[in-house]
Design a protein around this motif. Structure first.
Motif, PDB file in Angstrom:
ATOM      1  N   ALA A 175       0.828  -1.208   0.000  1.00 31.64           N
ATOM      2  CA  ALA A 175       0.000   0.000   0.000  1.00 31.64           C
ATOM      3  C   ALA A 175       0.862   1.257   0.000  1.00 31.64           C
ATOM      4  N   LEU A 176       1.939   1.233   0.783  1.00 33.39           N
ATOM      5  CA  LEU A 176       2.834   2.383   0.826  1.00 33.39           C
ATOM      6  C   LEU A 176       3.535   2.577  -0.524  1.00 33.39           C
ATOM      7  N   PHE A 177       4.002   1.466  -1.104  1.00 34.29           N
ATOM      8  CA  PHE A 177       4.691   1.555  -2.399  1.00 34.29           C
ATOM      9  C   PHE A 177       3.768   2.146  -3.459  1.00 34.29           C
ATOM     10  N   LEU A 178       2.548   1.651  -3.543  1.00 36.56           N
ATOM     11  CA  LEU A 178       1.628   2.127  -4.572  1.00 36.56           C
ATOM     12  C   LEU A 178       1.179   3.557  -4.301  1.00 36.56           C
ATOM     13  N   SER A 179       1.034   3.934  -3.059  1.00 29.87           N
ATOM     14  CA  SER A 179       0.673   5.319  -2.730  1.00 29.87           C
ATOM     15  C   SER A 179       1.782   6.278  -3.159  1.00 29.87           C
ATOM     16  N   GLU A 180       3.025   5.896  -2.877  1.00 28.22           N
ATOM     17  CA  GLU A 180       4.148   6.763  -3.267  1.00 28.22           C
ATOM     18  C   GLU A 180       4.334   6.761  -4.785  1.00 28.22           C
ATOM     19  N   LEU A 181       3.986   5.641  -5.447  1.00 26.33           N
ATOM     20  CA  LEU A 181       4.020   5.612  -6.911  1.00 26.33           C
ATOM     21  C   LEU A 181       2.994   6.605  -7.471  1.00 26.33           C
TER      22      LEU A 181
END
Length: 609
Positions: free
Chosen positions: A24-30
């Motif tokens: 979730a963090l990776f996709l949010s920052e993406l």
């Protein structure tokens, strides 16, 4: 201030083995990097959860039982995204200076990246996402994109633009569907992902290609009309312009040197009198091939294929030459073959030219027929072959692992002075490795046998027009072939050698058509589509075949029902004159409205024998 792309890559490239903690963090920052909104908070009302993490779906089994699942990231009308996370190396060295050789095992998540186990995990994620798509509410429709994400490492894009939820294929092609973190440094890759999030249907290649193709057809229509005004026969004009357009296509895909045709036209510099000699000579060289072209100062491949049997180049005026120069600036590699034939026929036929802006059968309609009748059965076969090959490969991996363990045991036995026992254990290890090689060879044979079957399939369209149905089928079989060859490589085979002997070719796609102009254009459509796909999957359009264009015509001018030896005009018994019927083209003024309407006009009726 650090570059945001470099910062994002540096932050995530060392992550691994913790999908649930990281995704979730990776996709949010993406999303931040792409300058698109982050997902919304989840609502208690499922109908409102149109862009959320962990979107709940209910899957109903054939026996009526149901189960709940959760899409990792969902955006209605855009994509379904499933995540996994592997590890680049499941061990780390806590003593990088070499003071200790010990390595400490750490979590490997869904497996080591690049391993067969992790590849299977990504494949499971794809099929899991496919299952979620079929379980989505009907009101949501079927999203055009399916994304499989290895968190912090790659995003694999798959697309299906018809809205039917059919087979999702690697986008934009099998060579470049996987986006790595490093790829995010490329602006065009970030733009592609941004559109997946914001305007996915704008990425439908058939829409862009259709625009390019319509523009090309309009240009050719204007030039054809101008040449007709000079008194040239429409059939001669059609053949001439077909040679021109294939030459422009050839320079844009690399079958000829880049801009070769355009540069020759530019050398005339508004002096068109040299055009017939210069271009006629080029076409003669293309017809026969040459080790060194006196025009282009390099080798020219042997094209032939009947297209260049006539190398006549029509004389052009300055205005006509300018039209051709203008047409040559278009990127001909982007034409859409599935509609190109129809539009080209209308452009080159003076009786059909008024239909250029009219409706044509869009690619999506063609696919609705091609998929269930041809592609879906072949893909079902392929799924069965792939699963069987994967099972054999897993058995081979297990045997190899057991052999490695046996080798370690043999070394221990030998060190302990147990030579006889070590010899027996070593023999057992060799037997296991032989069994592993046998399993892998069997898996490879299953895949190559299926590939050979693909290359033997024959498709017939008995009223093919300009071959749009045949082309779409050819393209989908080439896509399927690319997947097969990828597995050949993964199983230790040589895909290049395999393709040198076996490949899906235009000769497998046969058509019958009465219109002679459509026959020639249909053949051209198949050639163009074939070279486009070759370039898309291998990086170069040249197949290595000589001649590049086969002389055997797989589209024939022939009635699909009647066979005959000759046509004898029907004559009036009283007068001996040929009986005339409506030709479907000639018009006259209506006696009341004055508007032109079709009339019965000269076109001989024939008796077929």
């Amino acid at each position: 201030m650090p570059d945001p792309v470099d910062h994002f890559i540096a932050r995530w490239e060392s992550s691994g083995a913790a999908e649930r903690a990281n995704y979730a963090l990776f996709l949010s920052e993406l999303c931040d990097l792409l300058d698109v909104p982050r997902p919304d908070p989840t609502s208690p009302d499922p109908a409102k959860n149109r862009y959320v993490f962990e979107r709940a779906v209910t899957r109903v089994a054939p026996d009526g039982t149901s189960s709940s699942g959760f899409i990792d990231l969902y955006r209605a009308g855009h994509f379904v995204l499933e995540t996994k996370q592997g590890a680049s190396d499941p061990t780390i060295d806590p003593d990088p200076h070499g003071l200790s050789a010990s390595k400490v095992p750490i979590k490997s998540g869904h497996g080591k990246r690049g391993s067969a186990a992790f590849d299977r995990a990504l494949e499971r994620a794809y099929h899991q996402a496919r299952g979620y798509i079929t379980a989505l509410p009907a009101d949501d429709g079927r999203p055009p994109f399916l994304i499989v994400c290895d968190v912090g490492h790659t995003l694999d894009l798959y697309a299906e633009f018809t809205g039917t939820g059919g087979h999702y294929e690697r986008f934009p092609d099998p060579r470049s569907h996987r986006i790595t973190l490093a790829d995010l440094r490329r602006p065009e890759i970030r733009d592609r992902l941004r559109l997946v999030w914001t305007d996915p249907y704008s990425l439908d290649p058939s829409k862009k290609a259709a625009e390019v193709t319509r523009d090309i057809a309009d240009r050719l229509a204007r030039l054809a009309k101008s040449l007709e005004g000079d008194g040239h026969d429409p059939k001669t004009i059609a053949g001439f312009l077909q040679r021109c357009l294939f030459t422009m296509f050839a320079e844009d895909v690399g079958l000829l040197p880049e801009d070769a045709f355009h540069d020759l036209l530019a050398k005339l510099d508004g002096s068109p009198q040299g055009f017939p000699v210069l271009i006629g000579q080029l076409w003669k060289e293309m017809a026969n091939g040459t080790g060194y072209s006196t025009l282009l100062f390099r080798e020219i491949a042997h094209f032939n294929g009947g297209l260049f049997e006539d190398t006549t180049a029509l004389p052009l005026s300055k205005a006509q030459l300018a039209m051709l120069v203008d047409a040559s600036r278009t990127d001909w590699s982007q034409v859409e073959p599935s509609i190109f034939g129809t539009l080209l026929t209308r452009a080159l036929d003076p009786h059909e030219r008024h239909k250029l802006g009219a409706h044509y059968t869009p690619r999506s309609y063609v696919e609705r027929l091609v998929r269930p009748t041809i592609l879906d059965p072949l893909r079902e076969e392929w799924d069965a072959v792939r699963i069987a090959a994967a099972s054999l490969h897993r058995e081979a991996d297990t045997a190899d692992e057991a052999a490695d363990t046996a080798d370690d045991t043999a070394k221990t036995q030998l060190a302990a002075g147990k030579g006889d026992a070590a010899k027996k254990t070593g023999a057992a290890a060799n037997k296991l490795r032989a069994e592993a090689r046998k399993k892998d060879a069997e898996a490879l044979r299953l895949v190559t046998d299926y590939h050979h079957r693909l290359c033997k399939i024959t498709v017939l369209d008995p009223a093919c027009g300009t071959a749009n149905f045949l082309y779409v089928t050819l393209e989908h079989l080439k896509r399927l072939e690319a997947e097969v060859l990828e597995l050949v490589t993964a199983l230790g085979g040589d895909a290049t050698f395999e393709m040198s002997e076996w490949t899906v070719r235009p000769e497998q796609f046969l058509g019958l058509e009465l219109n002679p102009n459509a026959v020639a254009i249909g053949q051209l459509v198949l050639w163009i589509g074939y070279f486009q796909w070759q370039r898309r999957t291998t990086g170069k359009a040249d197949t290595g075949d000589r001649p590049l264009l086969k002389s055997e015509r797989n589209i024939r001018q022939q009635d699909a029902v009647l066979a005959y030896d000759e046509q004898i005009p029907r004559r009036d018994p009283a007068t001996g004159e040929i009986v005339q019927i409506w030709d479907g083209q000639t018009t006259k003024a209506h006696p009341v409205t004055g508007r032109k309407c079709l009339m019965r006009a000269p076109a001989s009726s024939s008796t077929i024998t």
